[in-house]
Scaffold this active site. Structure first.
Site, mmCIF file in Angstrom:
data_model
loop_
_atom_site.group_PDB
_atom_site.id
_atom_site.type_symbol
_atom_site.label_atom_id
_atom_site.label_comp_id
_atom_site.label_asym_id
_atom_site.label_seq_id
_atom_site.Cartn_x
_atom_site.Cartn_y
_atom_site.Cartn_z
ATOM 1 N N CYS A 1 -2.743 -5.722 -24.199
ATOM 2 C CA CYS A 1 -3.272 -4.552 -24.916
ATOM 3 C C CYS A 1 -2.585 -4.314 -26.265
ATOM 4 O O CYS A 1 -3.078 -3.533 -27.081
ATOM 5 C CB CYS A 1 -3.176 -3.297 -24.050
ATOM 6 S SG CYS A 1 -4.217 -3.385 -22.584
ATOM 7 N N HIS B 1 -3.834 2.537 -29.213
ATOM 8 C CA HIS B 1 -4.550 1.742 -28.208
ATOM 9 C C HIS B 1 -5.204 2.713 -27.237
ATOM 10 O O HIS B 1 -4.598 3.703 -26.813
ATOM 11 C CB HIS B 1 -3.563 0.824 -27.479
ATOM 12 C CG HIS B 1 -4.141 0.239 -26.234
ATOM 13 N ND1 HIS B 1 -5.355 -0.419 -26.232
ATOM 14 C CD2 HIS B 1 -3.700 0.248 -24.945
ATOM 15 C CE1 HIS B 1 -5.616 -0.801 -24.991
ATOM 16 N NE2 HIS B 1 -4.637 -0.414 -24.202
ATOM 17 N N ASN C 1 -10.904 1.019 -21.684
ATOM 18 C CA ASN C 1 -9.835 0.227 -22.284
ATOM 19 C C ASN C 1 -10.351 -1.187 -22.569
ATOM 20 O O ASN C 1 -10.590 -1.953 -21.641
ATOM 21 C CB ASN C 1 -8.635 0.198 -21.320
ATOM 22 C CG ASN C 1 -7.443 -0.578 -21.871
ATOM 23 O OD1 ASN C 1 -7.559 -1.289 -22.864
ATOM 24 N ND2 ASN C 1 -6.302 -0.451 -21.216
HETATM 25 O O1 UT7 Z 1 -2.994 -0.448 -21.836
HETATM 26 C C1 UT7 Z 1 -2.203 -0.426 -20.723
HETATM 27 C C2 UT7 Z 1 -3.133 -0.537 -19.556
HETATM 28 N N1 UT7 Z 1 -3.011 0.407 -18.533
HETATM 29 C C3 UT7 Z 1 -3.007 1.743 -18.643
HETATM 30 O O2 UT7 Z 1 -2.940 2.281 -19.688
HETATM 31 C C4 UT7 Z 1 -3.100 2.584 -17.417
HETATM 32 C C5 UT7 Z 1 -1.986 3.553 -17.301
HETATM 33 N N2 UT7 Z 1 -2.118 4.362 -16.100
HETATM 34 C C6 UT7 Z 1 -3.110 5.267 -15.904
HETATM 35 O O3 UT7 Z 1 -3.981 5.428 -16.744
HETATM 36 C C7 UT7 Z 1 -3.057 6.119 -14.665
HETATM 37 O O4 UT7 Z 1 -1.846 5.884 -14.005
HETATM 38 C C8 UT7 Z 1 -4.230 5.884 -13.697
HETATM 39 C C9 UT7 Z 1 -5.522 6.398 -14.309
HETATM 40 C C10 UT7 Z 1 -4.358 4.402 -13.370
HETATM 41 C C11 UT7 Z 1 -4.014 6.658 -12.411
HETATM 42 O O5 UT7 Z 1 -3.866 8.028 -12.690
HETATM 43 P P1 UT7 Z 1 -2.686 8.884 -12.024
HETATM 44 O O6 UT7 Z 1 -2.887 10.254 -12.456
HETATM 45 O O7 UT7 Z 1 -1.413 8.177 -12.363
HETATM 46 O O8 UT7 Z 1 -3.045 8.768 -10.525
HETATM 47 P P2 UT7 Z 1 -2.175 8.132 -9.350
HETATM 48 O O9 UT7 Z 1 -1.988 6.660 -9.560
HETATM 49 O O10 UT7 Z 1 -0.979 8.997 -9.144
HETATM 50 O O11 UT7 Z 1 -3.131 8.349 -8.164
HETATM 51 C C12 UT7 Z 1 -3.408 9.653 -7.641
HETATM 52 C C13 UT7 Z 1 -4.338 9.464 -6.455
HETATM 53 C C14 UT7 Z 1 -3.912 8.381 -5.493
HETATM 54 O O12 UT7 Z 1 -4.221 8.808 -4.188
HETATM 55 P P3 UT7 Z 1 -3.032 9.312 -3.212
HETATM 56 O O13 UT7 Z 1 -2.089 8.161 -3.124
HETATM 57 O O14 UT7 Z 1 -2.477 10.506 -3.923
HETATM 58 O O15 UT7 Z 1 -3.772 9.610 -1.976
HETATM 59 C C15 UT7 Z 1 -4.798 7.222 -5.857
HETATM 60 O O16 UT7 Z 1 -5.050 6.376 -4.769
HETATM 61 O O17 UT7 Z 1 -5.620 9.083 -6.959
HETATM 62 C C16 UT7 Z 1 -6.064 7.926 -6.264
HETATM 63 N N3 UT7 Z 1 -6.916 7.135 -7.137
HETATM 64 C C17 UT7 Z 1 -8.213 7.380 -7.267
HETATM 65 N N4 UT7 Z 1 -9.016 8.317 -6.695
HETATM 66 C C18 UT7 Z 1 -10.305 8.310 -7.066
HETATM 67 C C19 UT7 Z 1 -6.570 6.093 -7.938
HETATM 68 N N5 UT7 Z 1 -7.659 5.660 -8.590
HETATM 69 C C20 UT7 Z 1 -8.687 6.435 -8.192
HETATM 70 C C21 UT7 Z 1 -10.052 6.488 -8.508
HETATM 71 N N6 UT7 Z 1 -10.823 7.442 -7.920
HETATM 72 N N7 UT7 Z 1 -10.620 5.633 -9.372
#
Ligand code: UT7
Length: 323
Positions: free
Chosen positions: A113, A250, A280
């Site tokens: 990225c 980005h 992204n």
């Molecule tokens: O350019 C670099 C590339 N990558 C990035 O920039 C990504 C960086 N990270 C992120 O954007 C965020 O961490 C995410 C969008 C991937 C996740 O958001 P978050 O607020 O950090 O959520 P989380 O990982 O803490 O997940 C919260 C909950 C989890 O459930 P539990 O464990 O609390 O029961 C996940 O399993 O949300 C769940 N979850 C979802 N639920 C519905 C994760 N993805 C999804 C989804 N739909 N698509």
């Protein structure tokens, strides 16, 4: 002093638009969750047989047209991509051919990225050193091909697309009021390779593998390292965050963009965000935002534009340029 000045931009997105609602049929997720946690509403997905080189060549052709220059005047094509058509030859050489460029050189840069920021840094070095006069820098990706479509934590985040800028060597005064690239900082720290990666590759599994990520960790690194990269660029050029007309980061997650802007005390009205429409697109995301922001008249000649990025590696950096 020779500066690398942007003289044209272009973009190309695959025709198919995939809204968040399409994930609801196969995954335990919802449009609302995706919008709330990422700001993403939709992404473009490449058609079967539509390659990274197809997207990149179309974006490159538009950038050349907008710059008003003939393809044969380009002496270097740098493609930032993590999703090349094939292992070899480089996708940049395929794009060079599709654009009808027969001279000069072409190569790929892989910094995930951060690819565009890395490619801009390389292009800047070629131009400032006098090794190139006109460089076509392209970011082009087909991440849909390396996504694990059963992993709701990653597949909702990415999309396909391409965008490009033409850089031209122009003689400037050598001050931070010059047009062109003023600073092109790049960094990496390989201790974090396991945070965002694919499950395989040519030498390890003999296939491309699928993307996996520790999202929360990447998020934390992004909101710390991207502002630091901007601060580094500002300090090196004697500028202040108030001088930045446009922050064009980005485009990974709207919450990351907001966090980076907040740390720099840059208001949302000075941030160009396209993540809601494209998700992204990795190395293509910054040039896509630059193209759209300049085409709609927000980014004007003379504006100071800061483009920070962070990606797998980890890699990060910031291109600071005057439009
Ligand atoms: O350019 C670099 C590339 N990558 C990035 O920039 C990504 C960086 N990270 C992120 O954007 C965020 O961490 C995410 C969008 C991937 C996740 O958001 P978050 O607020 O950090 O959520 P989380 O990982 O803490 O997940 C919260 C909950 C989890 O459930 P539990 O464990 O609390 O029961 C996940 O399993 O949300 C769940 N979850 C979802 N639920 C519905 C994760 N993805 C999804 C989804 N739909 N698509």
């Amino acid at each position: 002093m020779r500066r690398a000045v942007v003289i044209g931009t272009g973009m190309h997105l695959p025709e198919r638009v995939m809204p968040n609602s399409e994930f609801e049929a196969t995954l335990e997720t919802s449009h609302e969750w995706i919008v709330e946690r990422t700001g993403i509403h939709q992404r473009h997905i490449a058609a079967e047989g539509e390659l990274t080189s197809d997207l990149g060549a179309k974006a490159g052709a538009q950038a050349l047209k907008n710059a008003g220059i003939a393809p044969e005047t380009i002496d270097l094509v740098i493609l930032a991509t993590t999703t090349p058509d094939d292992t070899m030859p480089s996708t940049a050489t395929k794009i060079q051919h599709k654009l009808g460029i027969t001279g000069g050189a072409a190569f790929d840069v892989n910094a995930a990225c951060s690819g565009f920021v890395y490619a801009m840094s390389v292009a800047n070095s070629f131009i400032v050193s006098g090794m190139a006069k006109r460089v076509l820098v392209i970011g082009a990706e087909t991440y849909s091909r390396i996504l694990d479509w059963s992993d709701r934590g990653t597949c909702i985040l990415f999309g396909d697309g391409a965008a490009a800028v033409v850089l031209e060597a122009q003689e400037q005064k050598g001050t931070s009021d010059d047009r062109g690239i003023l600073f092109a900082g790049i960094h990496s720290d390989g201790q974090y390779t396991g945070l965002l990666a694919t499950t395989g590759g040519v030498s390890s599994t003999m296939n491309a593998g699928k993307l996996f990520m520790f999202g929360k960790d990447i998020f934390r690194h992004a909101v710390a390292k991207m502002p630091a990269a901007v601060e580094e660029a500002l300090a090196a050029t004697g500028k202040h965050a108030d001088d930045v007309n446009w922050l064009v980061p980005h485009q990974a997650n709207m919450r990351i963009l907001a966090g980076v802007a907040q740390k720099l005390h840059i208001g949302e009205d000075r941030v160009i965000a396209t993540v809601s429409q494209h998700a992204n697109t990795s190395a293509a995301s910054i040039p896509l935002a630059l193209h759209l922001g300049s085409q709609d008249g927000r980014i004007k000649q003379g504006h100071l534009v800061a483009c920070p990025a962070l990606g797998a590696g980890l890699t990060w950096g910031c291109t600071l340029l005057r439009w």
